[in-house]
Design a protein around this motif. Structure first.
Motif, PDB file in Angstrom:
ATOM      1  N   LEU A 190       4.466  20.530  -9.204  1.00 52.80           N
ATOM      2  CA  LEU A 190       3.157  20.796 -10.247  1.00 52.80           C
ATOM      3  C   LEU A 190       3.415  19.234 -11.941  1.00 52.80           C
ATOM      4  O   LEU A 190       4.323  19.275 -11.981  1.00 52.80           O
ATOM      5  N   ASP A 191       2.210  19.133 -11.929  1.00 53.92           N
ATOM      6  CA  ASP A 191       2.609  17.574 -13.356  1.00 53.92           C
ATOM      7  C   ASP A 191       3.385  17.253 -13.781  1.00 53.92           C
ATOM      8  O   ASP A 191       4.172  16.887 -14.410  1.00 53.92           O
ATOM      9  N   VAL A 192       3.610  15.733 -12.690  1.00 53.68           N
ATOM     10  CA  VAL A 192       4.244  15.064 -12.479  1.00 53.68           C
ATOM     11  C   VAL A 192       3.134  13.353 -12.632  1.00 53.68           C
ATOM     12  O   VAL A 192       2.256  13.645 -12.105  1.00 53.68           O
ATOM     13  N   LYS A 193       3.714  12.934 -13.116  1.00 53.31           N
ATOM     14  CA  LYS A 193       3.159  11.516 -13.382  1.00 53.31           C
ATOM     15  C   LYS A 193       4.332   9.898 -12.610  1.00 53.31           C
ATOM     16  O   LYS A 193       5.496  10.687 -12.766  1.00 53.31           O
ATOM     17  N   ILE A 194       3.633   9.508 -12.301  1.00 51.83           N
ATOM     18  CA  ILE A 194       4.406   8.177 -11.759  1.00 51.83           C
ATOM     19  C   ILE A 194       3.742   7.313 -11.533  1.00 51.83           C
ATOM     20  O   ILE A 194       2.279   6.926 -11.248  1.00 51.83           O
ATOM     21  N   THR A 195       4.249   6.136 -11.956  1.00 54.57           N
ATOM     22  CA  THR A 195       3.876   4.451 -12.467  1.00 54.57           C
ATOM     23  C   THR A 195       4.505   4.031 -11.393  1.00 54.57           C
ATOM     24  O   THR A 195       5.616   3.674 -11.373  1.00 54.57           O
ATOM     25  N   LEU A 196       3.718   2.975 -10.345  1.00 56.02           N
ATOM     26  CA  LEU A 196       4.409   1.866  -9.712  1.00 56.02           C
ATOM     27  C   LEU A 196       4.239   0.614 -10.740  1.00 56.02           C
ATOM     28  O   LEU A 196       2.951   0.507 -11.284  1.00 56.02           O
ATOM     29  N   MET A 197       5.706   0.182 -10.921  1.00 57.39           N
ATOM     30  CA  MET A 197       5.870  -1.329 -11.923  1.00 57.39           C
ATOM     31  C   MET A 197       5.599  -2.730 -10.961  1.00 57.39           C
ATOM     32  O   MET A 197       5.425  -3.065 -11.492  1.00 57.39           O
ATOM     33  N   ASP A 198       6.992  -2.958 -10.203  1.00 51.07           N
ATOM     34  CA  ASP A 198       6.865  -3.686  -9.153  1.00 51.07           C
ATOM     35  C   ASP A 198       7.620  -3.546  -8.199  1.00 51.07           C
ATOM     36  O   ASP A 198       7.662  -2.160  -7.795  1.00 51.07           O
ATOM     37  N   GLY A 199       7.453  -4.679  -7.348  1.00 54.68           N
ATOM     38  CA  GLY A 199       8.546  -4.800  -5.889  1.00 54.68           C
ATOM     39  C   GLY A 199       8.692  -5.803  -5.417  1.00 54.68           C
ATOM     40  O   GLY A 199       8.342  -6.740  -5.920  1.00 54.68           O
ATOM     41  N   ALA A 200       8.627  -5.681  -4.192  1.00 55.06           N
ATOM     42  CA  ALA A 200       9.014  -6.770  -3.291  1.00 55.06           C
ATOM     43  C   ALA A 200       7.974  -6.336  -1.615  1.00 55.06           C
ATOM     44  O   ALA A 200       8.660  -5.751  -1.523  1.00 55.06           O
ATOM     45  N   TYR A 201       8.239  -7.198  -1.405  1.00 61.09           N
ATOM     46  CA  TYR A 201       7.418  -7.459   0.021  1.00 61.09           C
ATOM     47  C   TYR A 201       7.606  -8.144   1.098  1.00 61.09           C
ATOM     48  O   TYR A 201       8.207  -9.323   0.151  1.00 61.09           O
ATOM     49  N   HIS A 202       7.585  -8.181   2.364  1.00 61.48           N
ATOM     50  CA  HIS A 202       8.086  -9.163   2.922  1.00 61.48           C
ATOM     51  C   HIS A 202       7.078  -9.575   3.346  1.00 61.48           C
ATOM     52  O   HIS A 202       5.968  -8.711   4.829  1.00 61.48           O
ATOM     53  N   ALA A 203       6.547 -10.814   4.510  1.00 57.57           N
ATOM     54  CA  ALA A 203       5.003 -11.429   4.958  1.00 57.57           C
ATOM     55  C   ALA A 203       5.200 -11.032   6.639  1.00 57.57           C
ATOM     56  O   ALA A 203       3.521 -10.219   6.764  1.00 57.57           O
ATOM     57  N   VAL A 204       5.732 -10.414   7.357  1.00 58.46           N
ATOM     58  CA  VAL A 204       5.909 -10.474   8.797  1.00 58.46           C
ATOM     59  C   VAL A 204       6.517  -8.903   8.430  1.00 58.46           C
ATOM     60  O   VAL A 204       5.342  -7.885   9.633  1.00 58.46           O
ATOM     61  N   ASP A 205       7.883  -8.085   7.703  1.00 57.98           N
ATOM     62  CA  ASP A 205       7.993  -7.068   7.782  1.00 57.98           C
ATOM     63  C   ASP A 205       6.944  -5.890   7.059  1.00 57.98           C
ATOM     64  O   ASP A 205       7.598  -4.298   7.339  1.00 57.98           O
ATOM     65  N   SER A 206       6.992  -6.168   5.908  1.00 57.06           N
ATOM     66  CA  SER A 206       6.083  -5.079   5.667  1.00 57.06           C
ATOM     67  C   SER A 206       4.769  -4.711   5.405  1.00 57.06           C
ATOM     68  O   SER A 206       3.923  -5.020   6.136  1.00 57.06           O
TER      69      SER A 206
END
Length: 693
Positions: free
Chosen positions: A557-573
């Motif tokens: 219960l009562d959890v906040k998750i914030t996505l700050m950054d990351g990376a992706y691949h043009a083909v594999d993501s």
């Protein structure tokens, strides 16, 4: 049209063992409904028709029956007295116009009498009082009258005085007519003589008669003035004043007798006619909109107006489903189509029956003021309003207390699972205070009710009526988990297996959320390192894990998750790759965020006599309870506290022991709170052992 002034919709209610059902049996016999008198202790009472009622000698379901006294029609509901079945009393009072409160001559005002009296006060039901069992050892009419005044805070208006005490009890003196009704010992209610007042009672009769007239004439200023000037009002005027005061709840005409010995019941029946209201004399039911707000309209008792009826009880018997219904306005005919405002669906009325306990009489129609049963309604439940589809309206719905105890049930024969499910859904429809749910953690079926006896009876009905043999376990508390620290972390999901691979990298913050906020997800990614179309996949991945915490597998219960950054691949993501990355991130980071076990805390409301307050508070403290308030009431003290649910199992038995059976309590869920370390350790250990086994 039937003359509604000759209708009386009444309920008979009291504490366990005060003699309600026996009184009902005598009424049915005297009004010619039954020719043989059934006895509760022989298991033969007409209105106690369930096996469980006959064996235990108690009433479990409220039973409805119709009879006639002279040219007056009585619709009578005999209700249970046991604390676990007060829901039956509550929903019966909701649809009645008047009541007969039965008190035991030796037991007096008992705890359940207090609860039922409170319900009747809340429902504004006019009542007369019958002090029963005056032939018993230790019976004392005047002591019970005193208790009604002091414990219930009510105003009993003594209408008769008993002749003789205990086994010498032979009848009553009617104060209004100054005549003695004396029964012989044959047990036949019709064997009585009307005599002059016994010589040794003349002074007492005059004293009580004067009090009676003084109280009655307060309802009429002109009569009161004349009385103060020495002019006694006529008998009809006094009765008119008593009727007015009774309907206004200013006082409660009080009678006495011995239903078992057939003494005093005729006078009680006359009093129902003389003093309790007809359907047209009570305040009409307010109509509400779908949100439950009053609309200012009322269901006026009139068969010329659109149909308004309230389903107050569902019962499944050998003939099919019966829906007990009180008609407030309009008419109901066989073949009519009615609208259920709760479901928004229409249903056709197949058969209408007038109930006499568990036998029935077919009717073609019913009208305002009637209490009837409709056979074969599909989607109607207790508290639903049936109305004219051309003029829809909703009556004020019933509010039921939440269950206070629950146990797990498992069919002994695995093939009976479906059969048990069907049986339980029927039982839930019949009894709104009985609930069934499946525990998500254990997969067990949990049944919830108002007390141990309530659930005992339900298990008994499962076994006998529905032939499903079950094992009854102990319930599991629904714990929850949360986190207490902020964690900044990163997780990369990378998979290469020939052809297109999977890739998703996320940088995120996991932190405790606001109380009761549940799961909150936010993205602060800028610059397209994690393309916008993958954000929902990250949220979905985290959300899917929230159902299982890492301490003991309880929901988080009562959890906040914030996505700050990351990376992706043009083909594999892909969305799937980022969803898997979020799940991996959950497993990696939650243990670092100092997870904590939460326990459900209940809002507990205890009602206890004043002399047991110290014991009750001490016991609640031992149960890790926090006392919130103590409020004195006319019949005791109300204590409000917050107590962990895990400490409340078996409480009803302990409370009854502490308060000599006079304590009552109700509880409902309030909030979750962190568990003390020792409790958390024990719970986590128990869960792990259960999973291992």
């Amino acid at each position: 049209m039937t003359d509604l002034s000759h209708y009386r919709n009444i309920g008979i209610f009291a504490h366990v063992d005060a003699g309600k059902t026996t009184t009902t049996e005598r009424i049915l016999n005297l009004t010619g409904k039954t020719h043989k008198i059934g006895e509760v202790h022989d298991g033969e009472a007409t209105t106690d028709f369930m096996d469980q009622e006959r064996e235990r000698g108690i009433t479990i379901q409220s039973a409805a029956t119709t009879c006639y006294w002279g040219d007056h029609r009585f619709n009578i509901i005999d209700t249970p007295g046991h604390v676990d079945f007060t829901i039956e009393v509550y929903r019966s009072l909701k649809v009645l116009d008047g009541g007969v409160g039965v008190f035991c001559g030796s037991g007096g005002v008992e705890p359940q009498s207090e609860t039922n009296w409170r319900y009747a006060n809340e429902s504004k039901v006019a009542r007369i009082i019958f002090v029963n069992k005056l032939d018993r050892l230790g019976a004392d009419f005047f002591r019970v009258v005193d208790q009604i005044e002091n414990i219930l805070g009510a105003n009993p208006l003594v209408m008769v005085l008993p002749i003789g005490r205990e086994d010498e009890y032979s009848g009553v003196v009617d104060l209004l007519t100054r005549k003695a009704w004396v029964w012989d010992n044959s047990g036949d209610p019709k064997n009585y003589e009307i005599q002059d007042v016994p010589a040794d009672m003349v002074d007492q009769v005059e004293e009580y008669r004067e009090k009676l007239i003084e109280t009655a004439v307060e309802q009429d200023d002109d009569l009161m003035e004349a009385y103060l000037e020495g002019e006694e009002p006529s008998l009809d005027d006094i009765k008119r004043c008593i009727r007015k005061g009774t309907i206004n709840l200013d006082f409660f005409p009080t009678f006495c007798g011995s239903a078992f010995k057939n003494k005093g019941v005729q006078i009680l029946l006359d009093a129902v006619v003389n003093y309790l209201p007809s359907p047209t004399e009570v305040n009409p039911q307010p109509e509400v909109d779908l949100e439950g707000n009053e609309t200012g309209e009322f269901a006026v008792v009139d068969d010329g107006r659109p149909l308004r009826a309230l389903a107050f009880k569902i019962m499944d018997d050998r003939y099919g489903a019966l829906t007990f219904t009180r008609i407030y306005s309009g008419k109901l005919k066989k073949g009519d189509t009615v609208l259920n405002t709760f479901t928004g669906k229409t249903e056709r009325i197949g058969r209408i029956v007038e109930m006499h306990a568990d036998s029935r009489e077919e009717l073609d129609s019913a009208q305002a003021g009637d209490i009837v049963a409709i056979v074969g309604m599909k989607n109607v439940q207790t508290g639903h309003t049936l109305c004219d589809p051309k003029a829809p309206a909703t009556l004020e719905p019933m509010v039921f207390p939440d269950p206070v105890i629950s146990v797990a049930v498992t069919p002994k024969d695995k093939g009976s699972t479906e059969k048990m499910g069907l049986a339980l859904s029927k039982m839930v429809q019949e009894d709104p205070s009985f609930q069934v749910e499946t525990d998500q953690e254990s997969g067990e079926t949990i049944i919830k009710g108002m007390g141990e006896l309530h659930l005992d009876v339900k298990v008994d009905i499962l076994r006998r009526t529905h032939n499903v043999d079950v094992e009854v376990g102990k319930p599991q508390v629904a714990y929850r988990e949360t986190i207490t620290q902020r964690v900044e972390d990163s997780y990369t999901h990378k998979k290469q297996s020939g052809g297109a691979g999977q890739f998703g990298k996320i940088d995120y913050i996991i932190e405790p959320g606001e109380t009761s906020s549940g799961f909150v997800f936010e993205s602060k990614v800028t610059g397209g390192n994690v393309p916008r179309e993958y954000w929902p996949a990250v949220e979905k991945g985290f959300a899917s894990c929230m159902q299982e915490g890492i301490l003991a597998g309880f929901p988080l219960l009562d959890v906040k998750i914030t996505l700050m950054d990351g990376a992706y691949h043009a083909v594999d993501s892909s969305a799937v790759a980022f969803e898997i990355a979020a799940r991996g991130a959950y497993r990696q980071s939650i243990p670092k965020a100092a997870p904590q076990l939460l326990e459900p805390v209940m809002k507990v409301d205890v009602f206890t006599p004043e002399d047991h307050v110290g014991d009750v508070i001490g016991d609640l403290n031992r149960r890790r309870g926090m006392i919130k308030s103590q409020d004195p009431a006319s019949t005791g003290v109300r204590i409000k506290a917050d107590v962990p649910l895990s400490e409340m199992f078996g409480y009803i038995g302990d409370l009854r022991t502490m308060t000599s059976g006079r304590g009552q309590f109700s509880m409902e869920f309030s909030h979750y709170m962190p568990c003390p370390a020792n409790v958390a350790e024990a719970v986590i250990k128990e869960v792990k052992e259960r999973k291992a086994s």
